[in-house]
Motif scaffolding. Structure first.
Motif, PDB file in Angstrom:
ATOM      1  N   ASN A   1      -1.653  21.970  37.899  1.00  0.00           N
ATOM      2  CA  ASN A   1      -2.930  21.268  37.726  1.00  0.00           C
ATOM      3  C   ASN A   1      -3.859  21.753  38.824  1.00  0.00           C
ATOM      4  O   ASN A   1      -3.676  21.426  39.988  1.00  0.00           O
ATOM      5  N   LEU A   2      -4.846  22.527  38.435  1.00  0.00           N
ATOM      6  CA  LEU A   2      -5.647  23.230  39.436  1.00  0.00           C
ATOM      7  C   LEU A   2      -6.516  22.314  40.286  1.00  0.00           C
ATOM      8  O   LEU A   2      -7.214  21.443  39.770  1.00  0.00           O
ATOM      9  N   GLU A   3      -6.447  22.528  41.597  1.00  0.00           N
ATOM     10  CA  GLU A   3      -7.359  21.874  42.541  1.00  0.00           C
ATOM     11  C   GLU A   3      -8.392  22.892  43.013  1.00  0.00           C
ATOM     12  O   GLU A   3      -9.541  22.570  43.219  1.00  0.00           O
ATOM     13  N   LYS A   4      -7.921  24.124  43.204  1.00  0.00           N
ATOM     14  CA  LYS A   4      -8.820  25.232  43.538  1.00  0.00           C
ATOM     15  C   LYS A   4      -8.314  26.478  42.813  1.00  0.00           C
ATOM     16  O   LYS A   4      -7.134  26.589  42.501  1.00  0.00           O
ATOM     17  N   LEU A   5      -9.238  27.382  42.580  1.00  0.00           N
ATOM     18  CA  LEU A   5      -8.909  28.627  41.892  1.00  0.00           C
ATOM     19  C   LEU A   5      -9.646  29.747  42.607  1.00  0.00           C
ATOM     20  O   LEU A   5     -10.865  29.716  42.727  1.00  0.00           O
ATOM     21  N   GLU A   6      -8.867  30.714  43.097  1.00  0.00           N
ATOM     22  CA  GLU A   6      -9.509  31.852  43.738  1.00  0.00           C
ATOM     23  C   GLU A   6      -9.375  33.057  42.820  1.00  0.00           C
ATOM     24  O   GLU A   6      -8.266  33.427  42.425  1.00  0.00           O
ATOM     25  N   VAL A   7     -10.500  33.623  42.471  1.00  0.00           N
ATOM     26  CA  VAL A   7     -10.486  34.853  41.690  1.00  0.00           C
ATOM     27  C   VAL A   7     -10.418  35.984  42.711  1.00  0.00           C
ATOM     28  O   VAL A   7     -11.386  36.283  43.397  1.00  0.00           O
ATOM     29  N   VAL A   8      -9.230  36.583  42.842  1.00  0.00           N
ATOM     30  CA  VAL A   8      -8.999  37.586  43.875  1.00  0.00           C
ATOM     31  C   VAL A   8      -9.562  38.922  43.428  1.00  0.00           C
ATOM     32  O   VAL A   8     -10.197  39.644  44.195  1.00  0.00           O
ATOM     33  N   LYS A   9      -9.320  39.253  42.163  1.00  0.00           N
ATOM     34  CA  LYS A   9      -9.784  40.546  41.659  1.00  0.00           C
ATOM     35  C   LYS A   9     -10.110  40.393  40.177  1.00  0.00           C
ATOM     36  O   LYS A   9      -9.245  40.004  39.385  1.00  0.00           O
ATOM     37  N   VAL A  10     -11.341  40.651  39.864  1.00  0.00           N
ATOM     38  CA  VAL A  10     -11.735  40.622  38.452  1.00  0.00           C
ATOM     39  C   VAL A  10     -11.313  41.944  37.837  1.00  0.00           C
ATOM     40  O   VAL A  10     -11.727  43.010  38.299  1.00  0.00           O
TER      41      VAL A  10
ATOM     42  N   ASP B   1      -6.722  39.720  35.273  1.00  0.00           N
ATOM     43  CA  ASP B   1      -7.409  39.255  36.493  1.00  0.00           C
ATOM     44  C   ASP B   1      -6.373  38.749  37.485  1.00  0.00           C
ATOM     45  O   ASP B   1      -5.382  38.135  37.101  1.00  0.00           O
ATOM     46  N   ARG B   2      -6.638  38.999  38.764  1.00  0.00           N
ATOM     47  CA  ARG B   2      -5.714  38.520  39.798  1.00  0.00           C
ATOM     48  C   ARG B   2      -6.265  37.217  40.380  1.00  0.00           C
ATOM     49  O   ARG B   2      -7.422  37.136  40.763  1.00  0.00           O
ATOM     50  N   VAL B   3      -5.411  36.197  40.427  1.00  0.00           N
ATOM     51  CA  VAL B   3      -5.868  34.884  40.912  1.00  0.00           C
ATOM     52  C   VAL B   3      -4.874  34.278  41.897  1.00  0.00           C
ATOM     53  O   VAL B   3      -3.689  34.601  41.891  1.00  0.00           O
ATOM     54  N   ARG B   4      -5.420  33.399  42.741  1.00  0.00           N
ATOM     55  CA  ARG B   4      -4.600  32.519  43.574  1.00  0.00           C
ATOM     56  C   ARG B   4      -4.911  31.118  43.113  1.00  0.00           C
ATOM     57  O   ARG B   4      -6.073  30.743  43.010  1.00  0.00           O
ATOM     58  N   VAL B   5      -3.871  30.352  42.818  1.00  0.00           N
ATOM     59  CA  VAL B   5      -4.106  29.007  42.316  1.00  0.00           C
ATOM     60  C   VAL B   5      -3.580  27.981  43.307  1.00  0.00           C
ATOM     61  O   VAL B   5      -2.594  28.214  44.002  1.00  0.00           O
ATOM     62  N   TYR B   6      -4.284  26.875  43.395  1.00  0.00           N
ATOM     63  CA  TYR B   6      -3.944  25.779  44.309  1.00  0.00           C
ATOM     64  C   TYR B   6      -3.758  24.538  43.456  1.00  0.00           C
ATOM     65  O   TYR B   6      -4.685  24.138  42.750  1.00  0.00           O
ATOM     66  N   GLY B   7      -2.599  23.899  43.557  1.00  0.00           N
ATOM     67  CA  GLY B   7      -2.449  22.655  42.797  1.00  0.00           C
ATOM     68  C   GLY B   7      -1.016  22.209  42.654  1.00  0.00           C
ATOM     69  O   GLY B   7      -0.089  22.842  43.166  1.00  0.00           O
TER      70      GLY B   7
END
Ligand code: ZN
Length: 423
Positions: free
Chosen positions: A338-347, A319-325
């Motif tokens: 330490n995740l603050e937000k998690l974007e699932v870019v491509k399942v 899976d492709r993700v963008r992580v914020y933290g």
């Protein structure tokens, strides 16, 4: 008439006080000798700073005055009187008359990096700022100077803070929860973080013994004031102050173009592919790994983030993700965001191996072992290796961006509602 900019930082401790309160009291005491210009500023500093106090916030305000000496005397006396006397509370006050533009870049750095006290003091000296320090090394100077210098000219929000009378400090806060729900219904999303969307829990009241009764966050001074008027309290509000702030803006995050740029204590936005499936570790935290070929990092969704953890648990390698933290280094462990937000870019597509069915009796055949083909348990029919089929598994995960619930959110983190992206 002259303009004077006042910065204050680090007056609180775990036991109490709040720098916004100290600033608000100063502003009230200056009524007779100075005119307040614009909203005072509440600047949240690098949340990864190891020296940070509770919320790592500093404040500043600007006044016009004919009597700067009197202004300084009142501010210093107020900080002296109200600041916590805990040895870890290294209060700092700065008075700046000119050279504000030379503080802009510095202020941005203090939100994102670790800036030394030495650098802050040199900069203060170079613009002729006066600095005052209490206890320890006086690290409060770093934030006080940043609060003065922060232009708040990009993204910003407002917070109205209502304060308690002294005799109520430390006692349970007396607020009518129905009035908060009603306020939220009428002012969201012009105000935000009033309630936890899943539990309905009230989020405007802190849980510390500080003088804050509640804080309402919003997009404009008008919105937070309107909301404040709807909140019914069962204890008196001493007074309130509206601050303009960098809270809820993601200003602390640095977007990196590859994972190898991520360093400990940096807060980042980084993209990669899930390289190790999520796993639950002791304490109920969910950890998965991401990679982009340049480096592999762990990402953590902590137990208090509850429903957010469920999203992380559904990820799968590929899976492709963008992580914020914030990136944290712990001994013996990989660098962990330490995740603050998690974007699932491509399942990613996920396949499950299925043994072939018997050509004679339609039974599911059994594997004879790695590379040895299949055999029907009923009629003994055999098929060569490679006869298996792969079926796509339906993923119970939607592309989109997810955030930790308000109770686990950092002051600087931008809520999804402010990003116009709620899924
Ligand atoms: Zn068969």
């Amino acid at each position: 008439m002259m303009r004077l900019h006042v910065g204050i930082d680090d007056t609180d401790s775990k036991e109490g006080m709040c720098t916004t309160y100290v600033g608000a009291v100063c502003i009230r005491r200056l009524k007779d000798c100075a005119r307040l210009l614009d909203h005072p500023k509440l600047i949240r500093l690098n949340p990864n700073c190891p020296f940070k106090t509770r919320g790592n916030c500093s404040i500043s305000f600007s006044v016009e005055t004919e009597n700067p000496r009197e202004v300084k005397r009142i501010v210093l006396e107020t900080v002296e009187e109200l600041a916590e006397k805990d040895p870890s509370t290294e209060s700092g006050v700065v008075f700046v008359e000119r050279g504000l533009e030379r503080l802009r870049a510095y202020a941005r750095r203090v939100v994102r990096e670790l800036v030394s006290l030495e650098e802050a003091e040199k900069l203060a000296a170079s613009i002729g700022a006066e600095v005052y320090k209490w206890r320890g090394e006086g690290r409060g100077i770093v934030g006080a100077l940043a609060a003065v210098g922060h232009p708040l000219d990009g993204d910003f929000t407002f917070e109205l803070l209502a304060y308690r009378r002294r005799e109520w400090w430390g006692k349970p806060r007396q607020i009518d929860p129905d009035s908060v729900a009603e306020m939220d219904r009428r002012t969201f999303p012009r105000t935000f973080d009033n309630l936890d969307p899943t539990t309905g829990e009230i989020r405007i009241t802190p849980h510390t013994p500080c003088p804050v009764l509640y804080g309402i966050r919003g997009e404009s001074a008008e919105a937070v004031l309107e909301a404040h008027r709807m909140v019914r309290t069962l204890e008196p509000v001493d007074f309130f102050q509206i601050y303009k702030t960098n809270q809820g803006t993601d200003e602390h995050l640095i977007e990196v173009s590859s994972l190898k740029e991520v360093r400990p204590l940096m807060s980042v936005i980084a993209e990669g592919e899930v390289s190790k499936n999520p796993r639950i570790i002791k304490g109920g935290h969910v950890i998965f790994s991401i990679s982009d070929g340049s480096a592999e990092l762990d990402c953590a969704a902590y137990e208090p983030t509850r429903e957010f953890r469920e999203v992380a648990l559904k990820l799968h390698a590929g899976d492709r993700v963008r992580v914020y933290g914030a990136a944290k280094q712990r001994e013996g462990l990989p660098l962990t965001i330490n995740l603050e937000k998690l974007e699932v870019v491509k399942v990613g597509k996920l396949f499950r191996k299925l043994n072939p069915t018997c050509p004679s009796c339609r039974r599911r055949m059994k594997s004879q072992g790695e590379g040895k083909g299949y055999r029907c348990p009923r009629c003994g029919e055999e098929l060569p290796p490679g006869s298996e089929r792969y079926v796509e598994v339906e993923r119970d995960l939607r592309e989109g961006i997810y955030e930790v619930p308000p109770r686990a959110r950092r002051h600087l983190s931008k809520p999804l509602v402010r990003m116009g992206r709620v899924y």
